[in-house]
Design an enzyme around this catalytic site. Structure first.
Site, short mmCIF file in Angstrom:
data_model
loop_
_atom_site.label_atom_id
_atom_site.label_comp_id
_atom_site.label_asym_id
_atom_site.label_seq_id
_atom_site.Cartn_x
_atom_site.Cartn_y
_atom_site.Cartn_z
N HIS A 140 67.75 36.89 25.16
CA HIS A 140 68.54 37.29 26.33
C HIS A 140 69.93 37.65 25.85
CE1 HIS A 140 66.01 34.95 29.54
NE2 HIS A 140 65.25 35.68 28.74
N GLU B 54 72.85 36.65 26.65
CA GLU B 54 73.71 35.51 26.37
C GLU B 54 73.40 34.88 25.02
OE1 GLU B 54 71.83 36.14 29.10
OE2 GLU B 54 72.52 34.97 30.80
N CYS C 258 69.88 32.21 33.22
CA CYS C 258 68.68 31.41 33.45
C CYS C 258 68.87 30.01 32.84
CB CYS C 258 67.46 32.09 32.82
SG CYS C 258 67.46 32.06 31.01
N CYS D 170 69.57 29.96 29.04
CA CYS D 170 70.91 30.40 28.67
C CYS D 170 71.98 29.38 29.08
CB CYS D 170 71.18 31.77 29.27
SG CYS D 170 70.13 33.04 28.52
#
Length: 153
Positions: free
Chosen positions: A53, A55, A83, A86
């Site tokens: 992701h 992040e 999420c 993260c």
């Protein structure tokens, strides 16, 4: 630079993700002096990595650059509400501040699907700023998925 200006940088990263047919989420990490440490975008498909992701990509790059997995006194700008995975990474990295744009009703772990920081169970919690350029962040995601639906027809 202002929060909006840094979010524009995160949006530029999200656009790169969209151009690579990844869900358009982008992120940048900035130090307390206002210097860019790392920038990145979603890439789980191209990297064959479910944890890639935006992040996580940025936190990994910053940790490598700084030689430390702890990233205190930093601000993470991300175009979409993080999420659970993260959020966990940000807690472990001790990110000082989180700024995000659009909410994520299905998997958002700050204010939407879950409110992880409201549990009081974390040993660290970043300062939060939400909704920065939310319309622009949402529009990029909406257009991406609209194009996907059209391509299926």
């Amino acid at each position: 630079m202002s929060d909006a200006a840094w979010m524009q940088q995160a949006l530029a990263q999200a656009q790169i993700a969209a151009e690579r047919d990844e869900v358009p989420v982008g992120a940048v990490l900035v130090d307390s002096a206002g210097e860019l440490i790392a920038a990145g975008h979603n890439q789980p498909i191209s990297a064959n990595d479910p944890s890639a992701h935006a992040e996580i990509v940025v936190l990994r790059a910053a940790a490598q650059k700084l030689g430390n997995y702890r990233l205190p006194d930093t601000t993470l700008y991300v175009t979409l509400e993080p999420c659970t995975m993260c959020v966990g990474a940000m807690v472990h990295a001790r990110v000082g501040r989180l700024v995000y744009g659009a909410v994520e009703p299905k998997t958002g772990a700050i204010e939407s699907a879950q409110q992880l920081f409201e549990t009081g169970r974390f040993n660290h919690q970043p300062e939060l700023e939400t909704g920065v350029l939310a319309n622009e962040c949402s529009a990029l995601l909406s257009q991406f998925f609209a194009n996907k639906r059209l391509a299926k027809k």
